[in-house]
Design an enzyme around this catalytic site. Structure first.
Site, PDB file in Angstrom:
ATOM      1  N   ASP A   1      -1.709  10.880  -1.775  1.00 18.17           N
ATOM      2  CA  ASP A   1      -2.071   9.874  -2.786  1.00 18.17           C
ATOM      3  C   ASP A   1      -2.421  10.507  -4.118  1.00 18.17           C
ATOM      4  OD1 ASP A   1      -2.771   8.754   0.026  1.00 18.17           O
ATOM      5  OD2 ASP A   1      -2.427   7.049  -1.307  1.00 18.17           O
TER       6      ASP A   1
ATOM      7  N   ARG B   1       0.868  -1.175   0.000  1.00 20.00           N
ATOM      8  CA  ARG B   1       0.000   0.000   0.000  1.00 20.00           C
ATOM      9  C   ARG B   1       0.901   1.220   0.000  1.00 20.00           C
ATOM     10  NH1 ARG B   1       2.478   1.684   3.743  1.00 20.00           N
ATOM     11  NH2 ARG B   1       0.961   3.342   3.917  1.00 20.00           N
ATOM     12  N   GLY B   2       0.280   2.420  -0.027  1.00 22.02           N
ATOM     13  CA  GLY B   2       1.069   3.640  -0.187  1.00 22.02           C
ATOM     14  C   GLY B   2       1.151   3.940  -1.685  1.00 22.02           C
ATOM     15  N   ALA B   3       0.863   5.176  -2.053  1.00 19.76           N
ATOM     16  CA  ALA B   3       0.686   5.517  -3.469  1.00 19.76           C
ATOM     17  C   ALA B   3       1.855   5.071  -4.364  1.00 19.76           C
ATOM     18  CB  ALA B   3       0.434   7.017  -3.595  1.00 19.76           C
TER      19      ALA B   3
ATOM     20  N   ASN C   1      -4.960  12.701   1.073  1.00 14.83           N
ATOM     21  CA  ASN C   1      -4.114  11.796   1.863  1.00 14.83           C
ATOM     22  C   ASN C   1      -5.013  11.046   2.832  1.00 14.83           C
ATOM     23  OD1 ASN C   1      -1.452  10.771   2.451  1.00 14.83           O
ATOM     24  ND2 ASN C   1      -1.573  11.845   4.405  1.00 14.83           N
TER      25      ASN C   1
HETATM   26  O1  MRU Z   1      -4.350   3.380   2.383  1.00 17.07           O
HETATM   27  P1  MRU Z   1      -2.868   3.503   2.273  1.00 17.07           P
HETATM   28  O2  MRU Z   1      -2.119   2.864   3.382  1.00 17.07           O
HETATM   29  O3  MRU Z   1      -2.371   3.066   0.909  1.00 17.07           O
HETATM   30  O4  MRU Z   1      -2.624   5.061   2.390  1.00 17.07           O
HETATM   31  C1  MRU Z   1      -1.328   5.585   2.310  1.00 17.07           C
HETATM   32  C2  MRU Z   1      -1.263   7.043   2.502  1.00 17.07           C
HETATM   33  O5  MRU Z   1      -2.254   7.718   2.708  1.00 17.07           O
HETATM   34  C3  MRU Z   1       0.071   7.686   2.350  1.00 17.07           C
HETATM   35  O6  MRU Z   1       0.179   8.796   3.179  1.00 17.07           O
HETATM   36  C4  MRU Z   1       0.224   8.127   0.895  1.00 17.07           C
HETATM   37  O7  MRU Z   1       0.059   7.041   0.034  1.00 17.07           O
HETATM   38  C5  MRU Z   1       1.532   8.748   0.638  1.00 17.07           C
HETATM   39  S1  MRU Z   1       2.718   7.508   0.503  1.00 17.07           S
HETATM   40  C6  MRU Z   1       4.223   7.907   0.310  1.00 17.07           C
END
Ligand code: MRU
Length: 367
Positions: free
Chosen positions: A241, A52-54, A251
């Site tokens: 994101d 996960r994470g963008a 975010n």
């Molecule tokens: O739902 P997730 O865990 O994928 O959400 C991640 C986030 O909101 C992060 O802050 C975002 O992706 C930035 S990652 C470098």
């Protein structure tokens, strides 16, 4: 980054047409790596949030296309892979960006030659992510240096969710400046929002900061305002994101409330983002960014380690209560002190972004 003295990334090619990932649903209690062998494995890994994470979602999707090409490199297989991967998570625009990179590289290439190209492209996307994050780290470092205390006390940084190396291929976005400062000997301390419902802060950010030796304290999601009122936060750095061409930022849910509290207390609020997170096509984040709604069980239940060491899920709500699970919110540009990008720091505005990415003039939405 280092985990117990060993360098690790979140995703890497594992040979024999497979990709390895850290299964983030097991952290912080178990560090398990698993292999993805098929397109379906990649789709499940993204939608179940093993990754996960963008930026990491984008890189995994690119490898997912390579896995699909291994099995069948035809046009219809490519289109299926792009469609299935594209449906996994709606908010992070890096997913769309990475799939478009893969599509445009592969589509006019003969099917017989697509497999090596797909792997090369996916590796390039992963490597590029690391480079972008390191560059953001260098730019963000100056912001942390500027908040140093004359008495040598740590710079107090608050962050939300996990925008660390676990959310990327390596180094992280919001954490890149923090690691850079820590490694440069600047004392820092991080307030880590737990980030319900999935607790990416408590589980992931705390784990990776701890493994790197960065002092940190986990707080409940509603604590940040209180800390800011008492002068206990020098700056906030979060990830995103999807950022619009005008600097609105989506975010993890709760980010907006932190930005409001930061504004009320004159605490600088920065967002770190690599350029693949910018959606140049839209200008109004609140109305145009699709907000993922996830399963109710993430709210009704909490996962953790039991006293006997098992990973268990326990219910925290009464049977029958209605539940809403919005995964993200949008922080309007006016609440953001600056955007930290790989090209430098700019105001959260169309002109600010265009000052760093002038090649997008004429493409960027808004006026
Ligand atoms: O739902 P997730 O865990 O994928 O959400 C991640 C986030 O909101 C992060 O802050 C975002 O992706 C930035 S990652 C470098």
């Amino acid at each position: 980054m280092k985990v117990d003295g060993k360098m690790m990334r979140t995703i890497w090619p594992a040979g024999h047409g497979a990709v390895a990932i850290i299964d983030q649903t097991r952290l912080p209690h178990e560090l398990e790596t698993i292999k993805l062998h098929t397109l379906e494995d990649a789709v499940v890994a993204i939608s179940s949030m093993q990754v996960r994470g963008a930026p990491l979602i984008g890189a995994t999707a690119a490898y997912g296309v390579a896995l699909a090409m291994e099995r069948d490199a035809s046009d219809s297989s490519l289109n299926t892979a792009l469609r299935l991967l594209g449906q996994t998570r709606p908010t992070a625009v890096n997913l769309r960006w990475a799939l478009e990179q893969m599509r445009s590289a592969l589509v006019n290439y003969p099917a017989d030659d697509r497999v090596p190209l797909a792997w090369r492209m996916a590796n390039e996307i992963a490597e590029e992510d690391v480079g972008l994050n390191m560059a953001m780290g260098r730019h963000g470092l100056d912001l942390i240096k500027a908040r140093r205390h004359a008495d040598g006390k740590p710079v107090q940084i608050l962050t939300h969710c996990n925008a660390g190396w676990l959310a990327t291929v390596d180094a992280g976005t919001a954490t890149a400046p923090i690691y850079a400062a820590h490694d440069a000997g600047i004392p820092v301390h991080v307030w880590v929002d737990e980030t319900r419902p999935r607790n990416q802060g408590a589980s992931l950010t705390a784990w990776e900061l701890g493994k790197h030796g960065v002092p940190h304290t986990v707080i409940v999601d509603n604590c940040g305002g209180h800390l800011m009122q008492h002068g206990m936060v020098d700056l906030v750095i979060v990830g995103t994101d999807r950022t619009t061409a005008t600097g609105d930022v989506a975010n993890k849910i709760g980010t907006y409330l932190k930005a409001l509290a930061a504004r009320d207390n004159d605490v600088p609020f920065y967002v770190a983002l690599p350029s693949p997170t910018i959606d140049w096509n839209i200008a109004d984040g609140v109305r145009q960014i699709p907000i993922e709604q996830r399963h109710a069980s993430e709210v009704t239940h909490v996962q953790g380690r039991s006293r006997s060491g098992e990973i268990v899920s326990v219910q925290v709500t009464p049977d029958g209560s209605g539940v809403a699970n919005y995964g993200f919110d949008v922080t309007p540009a006016r609440l953001i002190t600056g955007l930290i990008t790989e090209r430098g720091v700019c105001p959260a505005s169309r002109e600010g972004l265009l000052s760093l990415f002038p090649e997008k003039r004429g493409v960027a939405a808004g006026s």
